[in-house]
Scaffold this motif. Structure first.
Motif, PDB file in Angstrom:
ATOM      1  N   GLN A  51       0.831  -1.206   0.000  1.00 18.94           N
ATOM      2  CA  GLN A  51       0.000   0.000   0.000  1.00 18.94           C
ATOM      3  C   GLN A  51       0.864   1.254   0.000  1.00 18.94           C
ATOM      4  N   MET A  55       0.956   4.067  -2.905  1.00 17.71           N
ATOM      5  CA  MET A  55       0.666   5.481  -2.651  1.00 17.71           C
ATOM      6  C   MET A  55       1.799   6.378  -3.142  1.00 17.71           C
ATOM      7  N   ALA A  58       1.760   6.497  -6.980  1.00 18.71           N
ATOM      8  CA  ALA A  58       0.633   7.293  -7.486  1.00 18.71           C
ATOM      9  C   ALA A  58       0.872   8.790  -7.295  1.00 18.71           C
ATOM     10  N   GLU A  59       1.371   9.168  -6.128  1.00 18.54           N
ATOM     11  CA  GLU A  59       1.524  10.593  -5.810  1.00 18.54           C
ATOM     12  C   GLU A  59       2.755  11.226  -6.439  1.00 18.54           C
ATOM     13  N   THR A 149      -6.439  17.103   5.701  1.00 24.89           N
ATOM     14  CA  THR A 149      -6.337  17.469   4.281  1.00 24.89           C
ATOM     15  C   THR A 149      -5.210  18.458   3.972  1.00 24.89           C
ATOM     16  N   ASP A 155      -5.846  11.489  -1.924  1.00 27.86           N
ATOM     17  CA  ASP A 155      -6.013  10.034  -1.911  1.00 27.86           C
ATOM     18  C   ASP A 155      -5.466   9.421  -0.624  1.00 27.86           C
ATOM     19  N   SER A 158      -7.917  10.082   2.145  1.00 21.42           N
ATOM     20  CA  SER A 158      -9.051   9.160   2.011  1.00 21.42           C
ATOM     21  C   SER A 158      -8.696   7.779   2.570  1.00 21.42           C
ATOM     22  N   ARG A 159      -7.513   7.295   2.240  1.00 21.50           N
ATOM     23  CA  ARG A 159      -7.075   5.986   2.725  1.00 21.50           C
ATOM     24  C   ARG A 159      -6.905   5.984   4.261  1.00 21.50           C
TER      25      ARG A 159
END
Length: 166
Positions: A51, A55, A58-59, A149, A155, A158-159
């Motif tokens: 995970q 992450m 993706a980021e 935030t 994302d 959210s996770r």
């Protein structure tokens, strides 16, 4: 022209905006930046290794798309200097937020230079907007249902909120 390879190691549990700031600035120093995601069982990470790697990939995709440098995200469970040697890294990138970080990092540099004095460590100071951000504190705020935030990408927030049932 000489190609430079850097390694930015960390647990990234979770990846924060502070980490992304250091990564984007490190890209100005190297042609290839390995982001070493440490397994680090001693810390008892909230997210699995898979995970965390997902992450980070993706980021950081947008960061590498907008750069002349390449980002490669790689998990590791070895001695940092052995991993750096395996990757043929020229420099290790470390982010500093406060004086307390410096004391620990100073000791690490000393030990690492005994292991391999050919690999330099470069410290990048955290942007003032990110100096207070620590993964541990972000997890605590999320656990207590606070607003995270401002500290992590959407994302990741959210996770985290999902992990804590928010």
């Amino acid at each position: 022209m000489v190609s430079r390879t850097g390694l930015y190691p960390g647990t990234f549990d979770p990846l924060t905006n502070g980490h992304l700031d250091i990564i984007s600035r490190a890209l100005k120093l190297v042609d290839t930046l390995y982001i070493g995601v440490a397994i680090n069982r001693d810390k008892g990470p909230l997210f699995s290794l898979e995970q965390r790697v997902e992450m980070v990939e993706a980021e950081t995709k947008a960061l590498s798309d907008g750069s002349n440098s390449v980002i490669k995200v790689v998990p590791f469970d070895t001695l940092l200097m052995s991993f750096a040697e395996e990757l043929k890294a020229d420099i290790i990138i470390r982010g500093l937020r406060a004086v307390a970080d410096f004391e620990y990092e100073f000791q690490m540099v000393g030990m690492n230079s005994f292991l391999n004095d050919e690999i330099e460590t470069v410290f990048l100071m955290a942007d003032p907007h990110h100096q207070a951000i620590a993964s541990k504190l972000v997890k605590e705020i999320a656990r207590l249902k606070g607003d995270i935030t401002s500290f992590v990408p959407a994302d990741v927030a959210s996770r985290l909120n999902e992990k804590f049932g928010n």
